[in-house]
Design a protein around this motif. Sequence first.
Motif, PDB file in Angstrom:
ATOM      1  N   SER A 180     -17.359  57.793 -13.329  1.00 20.71           N
ATOM      2  CA  SER A 180     -16.716  58.821 -14.154  1.00 20.71           C
ATOM      3  C   SER A 180     -16.001  59.814 -13.231  1.00 20.71           C
ATOM      4  CB  SER A 180     -17.740  59.516 -15.045  1.00 20.71           C
ATOM      5  OG  SER A 180     -18.664  60.192 -14.254  1.00 20.71           O
ATOM      6  N   GLY A 181     -14.894  60.372 -13.718  1.00 13.62           N
ATOM      7  CA  GLY A 181     -14.110  61.308 -12.921  1.00 13.62           C
ATOM      8  C   GLY A 181     -13.248  60.639 -11.869  1.00 13.62           C
ATOM      9  N   CYS A 182     -12.979  59.354 -12.035  1.00 14.11           N
ATOM     10  CA  CYS A 182     -12.197  58.633 -11.022  1.00 14.11           C
ATOM     11  C   CYS A 182     -10.819  58.215 -11.512  1.00 14.11           C
ATOM     12  CB  CYS A 182     -12.982  57.437 -10.505  1.00 14.11           C
ATOM     13  SG  CYS A 182     -14.290  57.942  -9.378  1.00 14.11           S
ATOM     14  N   LYS A 207      -9.905  57.184 -14.866  1.00 10.01           N
ATOM     15  CA  LYS A 207      -9.748  56.193 -15.937  1.00 10.01           C
ATOM     16  C   LYS A 207      -8.887  56.717 -17.075  1.00 10.01           C
ATOM     17  CE  LYS A 207     -13.941  55.462 -16.055  1.00 10.01           C
ATOM     18  NZ  LYS A 207     -15.258  55.499 -16.452  1.00 10.01           N
ATOM     19  N   SER A 208      -9.105  57.972 -17.471  1.00 11.38           N
ATOM     20  CA  SER A 208      -8.300  58.497 -18.596  1.00 11.38           C
ATOM     21  C   SER A 208      -6.837  58.573 -18.205  1.00 11.38           C
ATOM     22  CB  SER A 208      -8.746  59.889 -19.024  1.00 11.38           C
ATOM     23  OG  SER A 208     -10.078  60.080 -18.776  1.00 11.38           O
ATOM     24  N   THR A 209      -6.578  58.955 -16.969  1.00 12.10           N
ATOM     25  CA  THR A 209      -5.195  59.015 -16.504  1.00 12.10           C
ATOM     26  C   THR A 209      -4.579  57.625 -16.541  1.00 12.10           C
ATOM     27  OG1 THR A 209      -5.886  60.812 -15.058  1.00 12.10           O
ATOM     28  CG2 THR A 209      -3.731  59.864 -14.629  1.00 12.10           C
ATOM     29  N   PHE A 210      -5.333  56.634 -16.111  1.00 11.27           N
ATOM     30  CA  PHE A 210      -4.828  55.258 -16.161  1.00 11.27           C
ATOM     31  C   PHE A 210      -4.559  54.830 -17.602  1.00 11.27           C
ATOM     32  CE2 PHE A 210      -5.806  50.675 -16.527  1.00 11.27           C
ATOM     33  CZ  PHE A 210      -4.605  50.224 -15.991  1.00 11.27           C
TER      34      PHE A 210
HETATM   35  P1  ADP Z   1     -12.124  59.795 -15.779  1.00 13.46           P
HETATM   36  O1  ADP Z   1     -11.509  59.464 -17.084  1.00 13.46           O
HETATM   37  O2  ADP Z   1     -12.469  58.593 -14.973  1.00 13.46           O
HETATM   38  O3  ADP Z   1     -13.287  60.718 -15.910  1.00 13.46           O
HETATM   39  P2  ADP Z   1      -9.743  61.434 -15.263  1.00 13.46           P
HETATM   40  O4  ADP Z   1      -8.531  60.584 -15.364  1.00 13.46           O
HETATM   41  O5  ADP Z   1     -10.038  62.354 -16.410  1.00 13.46           O
HETATM   42  O6  ADP Z   1     -11.038  60.546 -14.891  1.00 13.46           O
HETATM   43  O7  ADP Z   1      -9.634  62.261 -13.929  1.00 13.46           O
HETATM   44  C1  ADP Z   1     -10.646  63.180 -13.609  1.00 13.46           C
HETATM   45  C2  ADP Z   1     -10.113  64.246 -12.677  1.00 13.46           C
HETATM   46  O8  ADP Z   1      -9.921  63.665 -11.385  1.00 13.46           O
HETATM   47  C3  ADP Z   1      -8.761  64.820 -13.070  1.00 13.46           C
HETATM   48  O9  ADP Z   1      -8.884  65.923 -13.922  1.00 13.46           O
HETATM   49  C4  ADP Z   1      -8.175  65.218 -11.724  1.00 13.46           C
HETATM   50  O10 ADP Z   1      -8.681  66.467 -11.341  1.00 13.46           O
HETATM   51  C5  ADP Z   1      -8.739  64.178 -10.798  1.00 13.46           C
HETATM   52  N1  ADP Z   1      -7.810  63.060 -10.605  1.00 13.46           N
HETATM   53  C6  ADP Z   1      -7.795  61.881 -11.274  1.00 13.46           C
HETATM   54  N2  ADP Z   1      -6.820  61.086 -10.820  1.00 13.46           N
HETATM   55  C7  ADP Z   1      -6.206  61.782  -9.826  1.00 13.46           C
HETATM   56  C8  ADP Z   1      -5.120  61.520  -8.945  1.00 13.46           C
HETATM   57  N3  ADP Z   1      -4.481  60.354  -8.989  1.00 13.46           N
HETATM   58  N4  ADP Z   1      -4.768  62.452  -8.061  1.00 13.46           N
HETATM   59  C9  ADP Z   1      -5.427  63.634  -8.005  1.00 13.46           C
HETATM   60  N5  ADP Z   1      -6.458  63.947  -8.804  1.00 13.46           N
HETATM   61  C10 ADP Z   1      -6.842  63.056  -9.696  1.00 13.46           C
END
Ligand code: ADP
Length: 365
Positions: free
Chosen positions: A20-22, A24-27
């Motif tokens: 988590s926090g890596c 995934k949501s951004t992807f």
């Molecule tokens: P997940 O869905 O896996 O928990 P998020 O996509 O919400 O992850 O990303 C969690 C946080 O990690 C973001 O709010 C940001 O601060 C950081 N983060 C994620 N992807 C990146 C990236 N490519 N570059 C810099 N920070 C990122």
Amino acid sequence: LNMALPEGVTPIIIGVAADSGCGKSTFMRRLTNIFGGDVVGPLGGGFGAPGGWETNTLVSDLTTVICLDDYHLNDRNGRKVTGLTALNPLENNFDLMYEQVKALKEGKTVSKPIYNHVNGTLDTPETIEPTPIIIFEGLHPMHDDRVRDLLDFTLYLDISPDVKLNWKIQRDMEERGHSLESIMASIEARKPDFDAYIDPQKKLSDMIIEVLPTNLDKEDKKTLRVRCIQKEGVPDFAPCYLFDSGSTIEWTPSPEKLSSPAPGIKLMSGPEEYFGSKCQVVEMDGNFDNLQELVYIESALSNTKTKFYGELTQAMLALADAPGSNNGTGLMQTLAAFAIRDLYEKKSAQAAKAKKESTTAAAAA
Ligand code: ADP
Ligand code: G6P
């Protein structure tokens, strides 16, 4: 009658594994941006982000995203009793996960549990209808052999420990007000189970996006080196490369055509071995200043699975404010999204052809 899934179409199932926090949501945002279609569920708050989502499941006409936290066996209180973390396979219901992936792949509707991240409770299950593309994202999409065998493509987001700590600090300290000590303690507490149960899945993945600190300057702790490791021999998937397939290439783009802040920018591409498997790797180290100029790199890439020259740059521009849009994380995630679209189009074309042939055969009989 299921409106979402056209007759004769078998859903393709994509596994996306990461801590988590890596990212995934951004992807998922990059992926749904490329697939288009109206997103029915909530988007942008982050899976597992507090904020009262009623569901962890994101749906459009074409795509359903299922968060595997919904298959937690016990709720948060239950985990206090067992003393196990959510990363431990014993805390996840793989039998149900398998049953439901299988049913969805057969075009059947399932009643999926909901894990409520705010309260840490298991809420009333929701009905999930299959769509042509189903994304299984979470901690363990590739852990169970039965589930893994049903996945058409697998992606692992491999964030190195230093980078993970930086991202957690950014989110949990700067945005959620946690202390540095508590962030470090929670990472430490998760590490043994992460190493034992989550990390090994990368060896089983078709594509691995590795995020590491830059090699361009030892003092620089912010700039990222991102590697897209693509397995050879995956059905319906031809790896992307720079300039010429099979060659090993190191490339420093002309600063006139691609401007970048210190410590600069460097790309690499070539064949490699990854845990004994033949792979093609594309790497980008450093940031770029101007997203429009990414088209210069796009022109040097082959097998991007775009439909027209410039589509890669356009997809990055459409999400210019998402994390990683000025470096290799955004670029490799976008390449992964195009690969998934291509896979879907190939599989649905094969299904349509098979259906036409069986109709012709039936008419002839
Ligand atoms: P997940 O869905 O896996 O928990 P998020 O996509 O919400 O992850 O990303 C969690 C946080 O990690 C973001 O709010 C940001 O601060 C950081 N983060 C994620 N992807 C990146 C990236 N490519 N570059 C810099 N920070 C990122
Ligand atoms: C992981 C899982 C979450 C879980 C969290 C903390 O991040 O993805 O589903 O909620 O661990 O678990 P806890 O036991 O502290 O609620």
